[in-house]
Scaffold this motif. Structure first.
Motif, PDB file in Angstrom:
ATOM      1  N   GLN A 122      -6.473  35.137  59.809  1.00 13.59           N
ATOM      2  CA  GLN A 122      -7.794  34.941  60.408  1.00 13.59           C
ATOM      3  C   GLN A 122      -8.718  34.216  59.433  1.00 13.59           C
ATOM      4  OE1 GLN A 122      -7.719  39.338  61.920  1.00 13.59           O
ATOM      5  NE2 GLN A 122      -9.228  38.254  63.173  1.00 13.59           N
ATOM      6  N   ALA A 225      -8.989  36.768  74.469  1.00  9.81           N
ATOM      7  CA  ALA A 225      -9.149  36.158  73.150  1.00  9.81           C
ATOM      8  C   ALA A 225     -10.590  36.297  72.654  1.00  9.81           C
ATOM      9  CB  ALA A 225      -8.747  34.686  73.203  1.00  9.81           C
ATOM     10  N   CYS A 226     -11.559  36.040  73.528  1.00  8.33           N
ATOM     11  CA  CYS A 226     -12.971  36.157  73.129  1.00  8.33           C
ATOM     12  C   CYS A 226     -13.292  37.578  72.677  1.00  8.33           C
ATOM     13  CB  CYS A 226     -13.874  35.762  74.292  1.00  8.33           C
ATOM     14  SG  CYS A 226     -13.857  33.997  74.696  1.00  8.33           S
ATOM     15  N   ILE A 229     -11.659  38.520  69.190  1.00  6.77           N
ATOM     16  CA  ILE A 229     -12.345  37.944  68.026  1.00  6.77           C
ATOM     17  C   ILE A 229     -13.596  38.734  67.691  1.00  6.77           C
ATOM     18  CG2 ILE A 229     -13.685  35.924  67.299  1.00  6.77           C
ATOM     19  CD1 ILE A 229     -11.527  34.205  68.685  1.00  6.77           C
ATOM     20  N   SER A 369      -5.961  34.892  67.723  1.00  8.06           N
ATOM     21  CA  SER A 369      -6.736  35.743  68.619  1.00  8.06           C
ATOM     22  C   SER A 369      -5.804  36.622  69.446  1.00  8.06           C
ATOM     23  CB  SER A 369      -7.599  34.891  69.565  1.00  8.06           C
ATOM     24  OG  SER A 369      -6.771  34.104  70.402  1.00  8.06           O
ATOM     25  N   TYR A 396      -0.497  37.962  70.473  1.00 11.38           N
ATOM     26  CA  TYR A 396      -1.520  37.133  69.840  1.00 11.38           C
ATOM     27  C   TYR A 396      -1.142  35.658  69.947  1.00 11.38           C
ATOM     28  CZ  TYR A 396      -2.685  41.690  68.088  1.00 11.38           C
ATOM     29  OH  TYR A 396      -3.005  43.021  68.032  1.00 11.38           O
ATOM     30  N   PHE A 405     -14.891  30.526  71.294  1.00 16.99           N
ATOM     31  CA  PHE A 405     -14.449  31.526  70.331  1.00 16.99           C
ATOM     32  C   PHE A 405     -15.411  31.633  69.140  1.00 16.99           C
ATOM     33  CE2 PHE A 405     -10.820  29.556  72.508  1.00 16.99           C
ATOM     34  CZ  PHE A 405     -10.513  30.638  73.329  1.00 16.99           C
TER      35      PHE A 405
END
Length: 615
Positions: A122, A225-226, A229, A369, A396, A405
């Motif tokens: 990340q 995904a949003c 994160i 993500s 992921y 994002f």
């Protein structure tokens, strides 16, 4: 060697020259974990000490009053970058102080960082300048991140946690995989505003099927995904959201119309949402009265009148937003995207109303993500694994890219800010994020501190959390920067050398030089030299700070170089900024806690300009 000890109740604790507790003391106690000094100190001033003198002493060490106790006793909080053990020792040497002790903690584990196995990938949390999947190191620039680790460390040092579990982040999107392990135990008040009428996470729409892998991309992939994160659990597996303790309110949208915005925003703030992250496309669409009023109502009535923090992605259309579009509303935070090289992502829409920017990925540097993990059923009844991505782990993906994002990343930072100070209004959170952001890119792109590409800069979570903590306590006015106009200014160019000498009554030498427009953005290599026969056991150091004289603590200088056993050392000031740089040269012996040496002899400083790498 002289021994220094810290008084701590009835004990005397051995100190290392750095001011930290010595390993000898650790070995003399039978504990299997680290003892850590918290940032709080317990202080009692001697009788007769005036309030003005107490104020002066606290300001001298940047101490903030945390809790006034009875009988003239105080609990104060030290800045994160200052060592409470060092401060306690120095306070104990002052005639006006009766007791000054750090507050020692015994944590159950020695590391505050999450242990999730994909954390190292990340880069948007901690960019080490290397490709996390080992392909293209040149695409990654060290430090091009939101400073998540520093923010976590600061929160952990004060609260013992990586953020509050009382903060709820609502993510509005097409769909979510709410059974993803990253969201276990986090879901609160989910709501489906789609035509289905109730929240049905497994009723997904297949957007496309990859022709080679046969994996389906669904309408849940983007929202999952949003959310990941912003707030993925720190559970030892997969990724970690920047606000890993925050609750998750999934809101499945129907459209971004003004009336739908009103319905969704009202639901969020009436059901306890604190932050709203919106990464759905509205570019090119004007905002009607219903949408404007919905944003204003939520931003002022939510959180019991403090206002919900609302964030919108600026969009990925390579365009300039016009006034009146949703992402230009003054009461929300419009978020643009940057790359892993700390540059503007070309797709990220520009705007005069852009608030801040954050990593959003670009090209070969996508963002790791969470992704849709379930099986979906086609119309023919065939079960297909969902989730698109460049990773062997089907939970992921590494190809998340866009302002979509960057937006939840900043929403998570807002969650950390509210964790530090839940009393902040939505407007204050926005002001903190903007005022503490890092100015990246070319300085000429900023007008009055704002850029249409970067807004007020790339979000700095650590600075934002630090500012949030400072706003919890307004006991003393900030200390004024001392007047350094007396310091002689010198002009220099390639190969300039300065030969200096410590005076018999001075333990430091201070210089300053100005960086004009012709040198902005360049690198400056400095070489410090001392005589070959300088006394063993002395350390000559140079502390450097932009627009202010540096002190003795790490947060008070931009660059530091030190000579130990050798007789020279080199360091580089990268990306010179306009204004004055101050250089403080000091020498100390190997004795505990800053035993500075006067009349320490000669030294020489050499300067060399270099072009910024790759530019």
């Amino acid at each position: 060697m002289k021994t220094y000890q810290l008084r701590y109740g009835d004990f005397r604790l051995d100190l290392e020259p750095s001011g930290m507790i010595s390993e000898k003391w650790f070995r003399n106690i039978s504990l299997n974990c680290n003892i850590k000094a918290r940032q709080e100190l317990f202080i009692i001033f001697k009788k007769g000490t005036s309030d003005s003198r107490k104020h002066e002493i606290l300001q001298q060490f940047d101490l903030i009053l945390a809790e006034p106790l009875e009988n003239g006793e105080f609990v104060v909080r030290a800045p994160k970058d200052k060592c409470p053990v060092q401060i306690s020792f120095l306070l104990q040497q002052m005639k006006d102080v009766l007791i000054a002790e750090p507050d020692f903690d015994t944590p159950v584990h020695s590391c505050f960082l999450p242990t999730d196995n994909l954390l190292s990938t990340q880069w948007y949390l901690d960019n080490k300048g290397v490709d996390p999947i080992g392909q293209r190191d040149w695409v990654f620039r060290k430090g091009a991140d939101v400073k998540a680790f520093d923010a976590w460390e600061l929160l952990h040092s004060v609260t013992g946690e990586l953020g509050s579990s009382s903060i709820t982040i609502a993510v509005i999107d097409r769909n979510f995989e709410i059974d993803h392990p990253d969201f276990e135990g986090k879901i609160v008040a989910p709501k489906d505003f789609s035509p289905h009428g109730e929240f049905t996470p497994f009723r997904k729409i297949i957007k496309k099927i990859h022709p080679e892998t046969g994996i389906a991309q669904t309408d849940a992939d983007h929202g999952t995904a949003c959310a990941g994160i912003a707030l993925a659990n720190a559970n030892g597996k997969g990724i970690v959201g920047i606000a890993p303790n925050a609750k998750f309110m999934p809101i499945r949208l129907n459209s971004g119309s003004g009336l739908d915005l009103r319905r969704m925003f009202r639901y969020v703030y009436k059901n306890g949402g604190d932050i709203i992250s919106c990464s759905f496309g509205t570019t090119g669409t004007g905002m009607g009265s219903a949408g404007k009023r919905a944003i204003h109502e939520c931003a002022t009535k939510g959180r019991n009148g403090k206002g919900c923090v609302i964030l919108f992605a600026s969009g990925n259309d390579y365009t300039f937003l016009r006034d009146g579009e949703v992402a230009t509303h003054p009461e929300l935070i419009a978020v643009g995207a940057t790359t892993s090289e700390d540059n503007h992502a070309p797709y990220s829409n520009r705007s005069l109303s852009l608030s801040v920017c954050a990593p959003g990925g670009y090209g070969h540097s996508g963002m790791m993500s969470s992704t849709d993990t379930s099986f979906v059923v086609t119309r023919l009844g065939e079960q297909i694994r969902a989730g698109m991505g460049q990773t062997d782990n089907d939970l992921y993906r590494f190809n998340a890219e866009g302002t979509s994002f960057a937006c939840p990343l900043v929403a998570g930072v807002a969650g950390l800010v509210l964790s530090a100070n839940p009393d902040l209004t939505a407007k204050e959170v926005k002001d903190i994020l903007e005022s503490t952001a890092d100015k990246i890119g070319n300085p000429s792109e900023y007008t009055n501190g704002h850029s249409t590409k970067y807004g007020h800069g790339r979000v700095n979570a650590a600075n934002a959390v630090r500012m949030a903590f400072k706003r919890t306590l307004k006991i003393y006015p900030p200390a004024k920067e001392p007047d350094y106009s007396f310091v002689p200014e010198f002009k220099f160019d390639y190969g300039t050398s300065i030969k200096g000498e410590f005076a018999p009554d001075k333990d430091f030498v201070l210089y300053k030089f100005n960086v004009g427009p012709e040198k902005v953005g360049k690198n400056l290599r400095l070489r410090l030299e001392v005589p070959v026969d300088h006394p063993v056991g002395r350390k000559t150091s140079v502390f450097i700070r932009h627009n202010g004289a540096p002190g003795l603590f790490s947060h008070e200088h931009d660059v530091q170089m030190q000579i130990d056993e050798d007789f020279y050392n080199e360091e580089v000031i990268e990306n010179l900024q306009a204004g004055h740089y101050f250089l403080k040269v000091m020498c100390f012996q190997l004795a505990p806690i800053f035993d500075w040496v006067k009349d320490a002899g000669e030294f020489e400083l050499n300067f060399k300009f270099e072009d910024t790498t790759g530019e």
